[in-house]
Design an enzyme around this catalytic site. Structure first.
Site, PDB file in Angstrom:
ATOM      1  N   GLU A 275      -7.382  21.843  71.940  1.00 20.73           N
ATOM      2  CA  GLU A 275      -5.963  21.491  72.003  1.00 20.73           C
ATOM      3  C   GLU A 275      -5.308  22.155  73.206  1.00 20.73           C
ATOM      4  O   GLU A 275      -4.511  21.548  73.921  1.00 20.73           O
ATOM      5  CB  GLU A 275      -5.291  21.944  70.703  1.00 20.73           C
ATOM      6  CG  GLU A 275      -3.949  21.299  70.458  1.00 20.73           C
ATOM      7  CD  GLU A 275      -3.294  21.817  69.184  1.00 20.73           C
ATOM      8  OE1 GLU A 275      -3.984  22.464  68.380  1.00 20.73           O
ATOM      9  OE2 GLU A 275      -2.092  21.572  69.018  1.00 20.73           O
ATOM     10  N   CYS A 292      -2.542  30.457  62.931  1.00 22.86           N
ATOM     11  CA  CYS A 292      -3.412  30.959  61.866  1.00 22.86           C
ATOM     12  C   CYS A 292      -2.648  31.710  60.797  1.00 22.86           C
ATOM     13  O   CYS A 292      -3.142  31.909  59.701  1.00 22.86           O
ATOM     14  CB  CYS A 292      -4.455  31.908  62.422  1.00 22.86           C
ATOM     15  SG  CYS A 292      -5.299  31.227  63.794  1.00 22.86           S
ATOM     16  N   SER A 312       0.426  25.233  67.659  1.00 25.31           N
ATOM     17  CA  SER A 312      -0.801  24.464  67.499  1.00 25.31           C
ATOM     18  C   SER A 312      -0.807  23.771  66.142  1.00 25.31           C
ATOM     19  O   SER A 312      -0.400  24.348  65.141  1.00 25.31           O
ATOM     20  CB  SER A 312      -1.986  25.426  67.612  1.00 25.31           C
ATOM     21  OG  SER A 312      -3.090  24.886  66.952  1.00 25.31           O
ATOM     22  N   LYS A 351      -0.890  33.658  52.265  1.00 23.07           N
ATOM     23  CA  LYS A 351      -1.901  32.621  52.067  1.00 23.07           C
ATOM     24  C   LYS A 351      -1.782  31.993  50.684  1.00 23.07           C
ATOM     25  O   LYS A 351      -2.138  30.838  50.487  1.00 23.07           O
ATOM     26  CB  LYS A 351      -3.303  33.206  52.234  1.00 23.07           C
ATOM     27  CG  LYS A 351      -3.674  33.523  53.664  1.00 23.07           C
ATOM     28  CD  LYS A 351      -4.536  32.422  54.241  1.00 23.07           C
ATOM     29  CE  LYS A 351      -5.114  32.782  55.597  1.00 23.07           C
ATOM     30  NZ  LYS A 351      -4.188  32.579  56.696  1.00 23.07           N
ATOM     31  N   GLU A 354       0.648  29.404  51.226  1.00 24.47           N
ATOM     32  CA  GLU A 354       0.111  28.335  52.067  1.00 24.47           C
ATOM     33  C   GLU A 354      -0.775  27.387  51.258  1.00 24.47           C
ATOM     34  O   GLU A 354      -0.701  26.169  51.402  1.00 24.47           O
ATOM     35  CB  GLU A 354      -0.706  28.949  53.211  1.00 24.47           C
ATOM     36  CG  GLU A 354      -1.144  27.941  54.253  1.00 24.47           C
ATOM     37  CD  GLU A 354      -2.145  28.528  55.234  1.00 24.47           C
ATOM     38  OE1 GLU A 354      -2.857  29.476  54.862  1.00 24.47           O
ATOM     39  OE2 GLU A 354      -2.216  28.024  56.347  1.00 24.47           O
ATOM     40  N   GLU A 359       1.291  19.632  51.694  1.00 26.04           N
ATOM     41  CA  GLU A 359       0.565  18.895  52.725  1.00 26.04           C
ATOM     42  C   GLU A 359      -0.897  19.335  52.848  1.00 26.04           C
ATOM     43  O   GLU A 359      -1.663  18.744  53.591  1.00 26.04           O
ATOM     44  CB  GLU A 359       1.275  19.002  54.077  1.00 26.04           C
ATOM     45  CG  GLU A 359       1.412  20.401  54.638  1.00 26.04           C
ATOM     46  CD  GLU A 359       2.767  21.003  54.344  1.00 26.04           C
ATOM     47  OE1 GLU A 359       3.313  20.711  53.255  1.00 26.04           O
ATOM     48  OE2 GLU A 359       3.269  21.766  55.185  1.00 26.04           O
ATOM     49  N   CYS A 494      -4.511  40.726  60.767  1.00 22.46           N
ATOM     50  CA  CYS A 494      -4.842  40.579  59.340  1.00 22.46           C
ATOM     51  C   CYS A 494      -5.392  41.859  58.717  1.00 22.46           C
ATOM     52  O   CYS A 494      -5.259  42.062  57.513  1.00 22.46           O
ATOM     53  CB  CYS A 494      -5.868  39.480  59.147  1.00 22.46           C
ATOM     54  SG  CYS A 494      -5.353  37.936  59.860  1.00 22.46           S
TER      55      CYS A 494
END
Lengths: 566, 147
Positions: A275, A292, A312, A351, A354, A359, A494
Site C-alpha cells: 500500500e 495496527c 492504512s 483489541k 476491536e 465490520e 505493545c
C-alpha cells in the site's frame, strides 16, 4: 550538601527527594501510590518518614540543609500501619499477588479494625472501574491526564464518597476513552481492569470438553508482545522470552491448535508495504499512517477524522489472522467458520473492542471470538495449576505458525516501521537486503524521526508512541512533513500495553523490547516477504497483495465517529 | 446561552479563575448540566473530567436540576452532635428526602459541610438564607412558610 539519615551522614544533591536518597543508600521505604514513571503526589501516605520531629511523605519531599531523617522509628512505623489499615478498610476483596496486599504483609498487618465506607461498584465497557477495590492512589488519573492526555477520568465527590470515574458517570464505552488501558496497567489493586470478554465463553475455553462435544475446533493465536512478558507473572526476569513454555501451557489448557499472530503481522507487513509503495508512486494520501493499534484508530476516528484518509486500510494483525483462519484455514481443515473458535491472546485491552466491531466479520461471524489479555491468560494458567516455570518447550503449529523476524518485532515501538522498511527496500531497489537492521528507527523517545534513502527515493519516517505524543505530533502540524508514520497508543508499543503484567515501568519496557530484538536476531527469515508460509498463503489463496481477495479480507474502512455523549 | 458566552469571554481574558466561573454559571443556568460543562470545556480547553471533578467536590455547585428551594443541612461535627440527623428526619416526615428533589419541583435537600454556624447548631441554609437553632416545630413552620 550533607544531611543525616538514620544517624549516618549522607551526601546529597539539591532537588533530590528523600525517597531517592534512601534508595541509593539501600534503605527500604515502602511505597504504594509512588510509581517511577509518574510524578509523585504523596497521596497514599505510606512512605512517611520523620524529619526533624515531623512526619512527611518521602516521595515528594525534597531534601534541605540540616535535615535529620529517620525512616524507621516507632512513630513512623505506627503511622504507616495506621494509614495502611485505613486504606484497606476501603476495599472488600483482593488477591494476595497484588501490590497492596504484599505491602500490607510487609507492614505486618493481619486484621483491619475499620469498617468499610464506600460501596458503589460500576462495571461497563472493555475497561471497568471497581470501587470495591479502589484505594484512590491516583495513578490511573495521572496516566490518563499526563501521559496519555485523554483526561477521561478524575476524582469525583468529596471525603469518604470520593471515587474515580468519568464525568457525570457516563459509561466508559460511550466516553472519549480509547481503551488503551494504561490506567489498568498502573493500578496496584486491579480496581481498574479489563472486562472479561464474555464470561460464558471464557468458561468454554477453560473447560475444553464442553466445546469438543459440540464439534467445535478451538484455535489460539498469541501476539508478538505476550511472549516477552508472560514469564513475569511466574517470577521470571523481565528479559526472558517464554515462547516455548507459553505454547506448551496453551496446549495443556486444551487448545486444539496454537498459532502465532506473528503470521498475521507478516501479512500486515506485506499489505501495508505494498500500500505504501502504491501511495508513494501515485504521490497520493501521504503520509501513510499505520493502523495496527485499535486504540489509536478509535482516537483518530473520534478526534482527528481529517486523518482517516491517510490511515492504512489494513486490518490489525489480530483481525487479519482471524479473517484468514475463518476462511482459508477453516476450508483447509473442513470446518464451518462458525464452528472454528478463534481465541487471541494479546497485551491489549482495545483489541477486545476491536474484535467486537461490526465490520470485522469476513466469514459471516466474528473473525476473532474471544480476546484475552496477558494477565487473563496468566491467571488462567495459574487456576489450572500448571507449573509454568517447569514446562518444556512446545512449538507452534503449521502453517499459520511460522513467522519471520519482521513479525516478531511488531510489539516494540518502531517495530512495524522496521519490518515494512525491510520489505519495501527490495521493492524499491530490486536488490536483496543485506543489512536487515534499521537501527535508526529503534529507540525510546516519544516522537522520533529519520530519513532513509532507498534507490532514488528519500523516505521520511516518524514514529510516535503514547497518545500524548501522538496528539503533540498531530496538533503541531509536523505530521505533514513525513511519508510514513507509525502510531502506537501505549508508551513503548505493545510491550507496554494495557493488558500486560503489572508492574510495568520504563526499565521493564526496555528489557521486554530488548528481548523481542534478540528473538528477531535469532530468526532465519528476517523479511516478511521471504517467509514460506506467507508465500504459500498468497499462492494458494489470496493471489497477490492488494488483490481482490486480500482487499476484501484484510482491509477495512474507517468512518468519523462521535462518542455518544459528546 | 448568550449569558454563558459572555461569561466565557470574560474568563478567557481574565487571570483564570475556575471556581468563580462555575459559581457565576450556576447563577445564570441554575445548575451545571452535562451540556453546560461540555460547552465550557470545549471553549476554554479544560478537560471535562476536571470540571466535573471540581463541581462534584463543592456542594454549592449542583450538577443536577434542583428545586426552587435548595435546602442545605450542615453535617459537620458541631451540627451533627447537636441533632442534624433529627433535622433530616423531620424533613423526611414532611416529604423531603436527602439528595432528592420533591415531585412538585419545589425542594431539593442536600448535606453540606460547615456553613459557619457552629455557635448555634443545628443549622441549615435555604437558598441563601441561614436558619439556626433548629427544632421540629421551627422546621415545620419554615417549610410551611415556603409552601
Amino acid at each position: 550538601m550533607q544531611i543525616k539519615m538514620n544517624g549516618k551522614r549522607v551526601k546529597v544533591k539539591k532537588g533530590e527527594t528523600i525517597l531517592d536518597i534512601a534508595k541509593r543508600n539501600g534503605i527500604n521505604i515502602p511505597t504504594l501510590c509512588y510509581h517511577p514513571d509518574l510524578k509523585p503526589e504523596g497521596r497514599c501516605r505510606i512512605c512517611l518518614v520523620e524529619v526533624n520531629g515531623k512526619l512527611v511523605t518521602s516521595c515528594n519531599t525534597k531534601v534541605e540543609e540540616k535535615m535529620e531523617i529517620f525512616t524507621n522509628t516507632k512513630r513512623v512505623l505506627e503511622a504507616r500501619r495506621l494509614n495502611m489499615e485505613l486504606i484497606l478498610s476501603n476495599i472488600t476483596y483482593t488477591r494476595k499477588d497484588f501490590e497492596l496486599i504484599k505491602l500490607a504483609k510487609e507492614l505486618g498487618i493481619r486484621k483491619i479494625r475499620f469498617k468499610k465506607h464506600v460501596d458503589n461498584s460500576k462495571g461497563r465497557g472493555p475497561i471497568e472501574i471497581d470501587n470495591h477495590r479502589c484505594i484512590l492512589c491516583g495513578r490511573c488519573v495521572q496516566v490518563c491526564q499526563n501521559i496519555q492526555g485523554i483526561n477521561n477520568i478524575d476524582f469525583v465527590n468529596r471525603g469518604i464518597f470520593t471515587e474515580v470515574t468519568t464525568p457525570f458517570n457516563i459509561p466508559i464505552k460511550d466516553s472519549p476513552c480509547t481503551f488503551c488501558g494504561q490506567c489498568a496497567l498502573y493500578c496496584p489493586e486491579n480496581a481498574v481492569r479489563e472486562r472479561a470478554f464474555s464470561e460464558k465463553l471464557i468458561k468454554y475455553v477453560e473447560d475444553m470438553n464442553l466445546i469438543k462435544n459440540r464439534n467445535k475446533v478451538v484455535i489460539v493465536q498469541t501476539a508478538p508482545a505476550v511472549r516477552a512478558s508472560l514469564g513475569e507473572m511466574f517470577g521470571a526476569e523481565p528479559r526472558t522470552l517464554v515462547t516455548g513454555k507459553m505454547v506448551a501451557a496453551l496446549r495443556k489448557i486444551g487448545f486444539d491448535k496454537v498459532f502465532d499472530t506473528n503470521f498475521g503481522a507478516d501479512m500486515t507487513i506485506m499489505e501495508e508495504a505494498n500500500e505504501f509503495v502504491k501511495s508513494i508512486e501515485k504521490n497520493k494520501n501521504l503520509p501513510l499512517i499505520t493502523s495496527c493499534c485499535p486504540s489509536w484508530i478509535r482516537f483518530a476516528e473520534e478526534t482527528y477524522p481529517f486523518l482517516l484518509k491517510n490511515i492504512s486500510t489494513c486490518k490489525s494483525p489480530q483481525q487479519m489472522f482471524g479473517a484468514i483462519a475463518k476462511t482459508y484455514y477453516a476450508k483447509k481443515i473442513g470446518v464451518k467458520p462458525e464452528d472454528l473458535i478463534v481465541v487471541s491472546i494479546v497485551p491489549c485491552i482495545a483489541k477486545k473492542f476491536e474484535a467486537e466491531k461490526p465490520e470485522m466479520k469476513s466469514a459471516g461471524c466474528n473473525d476473532v471470538d474471544i480476546v484475552l489479555t496477558t494477565r487473563e491468560i496468566g491467571r488462567m494458567i495459574e487456576r489450572k495449576k500448571i507449573n509454568f516455570s517447569k514446562l518444556g518447550d512446545g512449538e507452534f503449529d503449521e502453517p499459520l505458525g511460522i513467522p519471520s523476524g519482521g513479525g516478531a518485532i511488531f510489539g516494540a515501538t518502531g517495530g512495524v516501521t522496521e519490518s515494512v522498511l525491510r520489505v519495501i527496500y527490495e521493492i524499491f531497489t530490486g536488490k536483496k537486503l543485506k543489512k536487515v537492521n534499521f537501527k535508526q528507527v529503534r529507540g525510546f523517545e516519544g516522537i522520533r524521526d529519520t530519513e532513509i534513502e532507498m534507490g532514488n527515493k528519500n523516505i521520511k519516517i516518524a514514529i510516535a508512541h503514547g497518545l500524548g505524543n501522538i496528539r503533540k505530533l498531530i496538533e503541531s502540524g509536523e505530521w505533514k512533513r513525513y511519508h510514513f508514520i507509525e502510531m502506537m497508543a501505549c508508551p513503548g508499543g505493545c510491550i507496554g500495553g494495557g493488558g500486560q503484567p503489572r508492574p510495568t515501568t520504563w526499565e521493564i519496557r526496555k528489557k521486554r523490547i530488548a528481548a523481542l530484538y534478540e528473538q528477531d536476531k535469532k530468526m532465519k527469515i528476517r523479511v516478511a516477504s521471504h517467509s514460506p508460509a506467507i508465500k504459500e498463503t498468497y499462492k494458494e489463496f489470496l493471489g497477490k497483495p492488494l488483490g481482490k481477495k486480500s482487499e476484501k479480507l484484510l482491509h477495512t474502512k474507517y468512518e468519523k465517529r462521535k462518542p455518544k455523549y459528546f | 446561552m448568550k449569558k454563558l458566552n459572555l461569561l466565557i469571554l470574560k474568563y478567557k481574558k481574565e487571570e483564570f479563575n475556575l471556581l468563580s466561573l462555575l459559581e457565576e454559571t450556576v447563577k445564570v443556568k441554575g445548575f451545571l448540566s452535562f451540556e453546560t460543562l461540555n460547552y465550557i470545556s470545549k471553549n476554554l480547553k479544560i478537560p471535562l473530567a476536571k470540571l466535573y471533578g471540581m463541581a462534584s467536590f463543592y456542594s454549592f455547585l449542583p450538577t443536577a436540576k434542583t428545586g426552587k428551594y435548595v435546602i442545605r443541612v450542615c453535617n459537620s461535627p458541631s451540627c451533627y452532635l447537636n441533632g442534624s440527623q433529627e433535622v433530616l428526619e423531620t424533613l423526611k416526615k414532611v416529604g423531603i428526602g436527602v439528595g432528592k428533589t420533591t415531585k412538585n419541583g419545589k425542594f431539593t435537600l442536600e448535606l453540606t459541610s460547615c456553613i459557619g454556624c457552629c455557635d448555634s447548631p443545628p443549622a441549615m441554609m435555604i437558598n441563601n438564607k441561614v436558619y439556626k437553632n433548629l427544632d421540629k416545630t421551627k422546621i415545620r413552620n419554615i417549610i410551611k412558610g415556603l409552601k
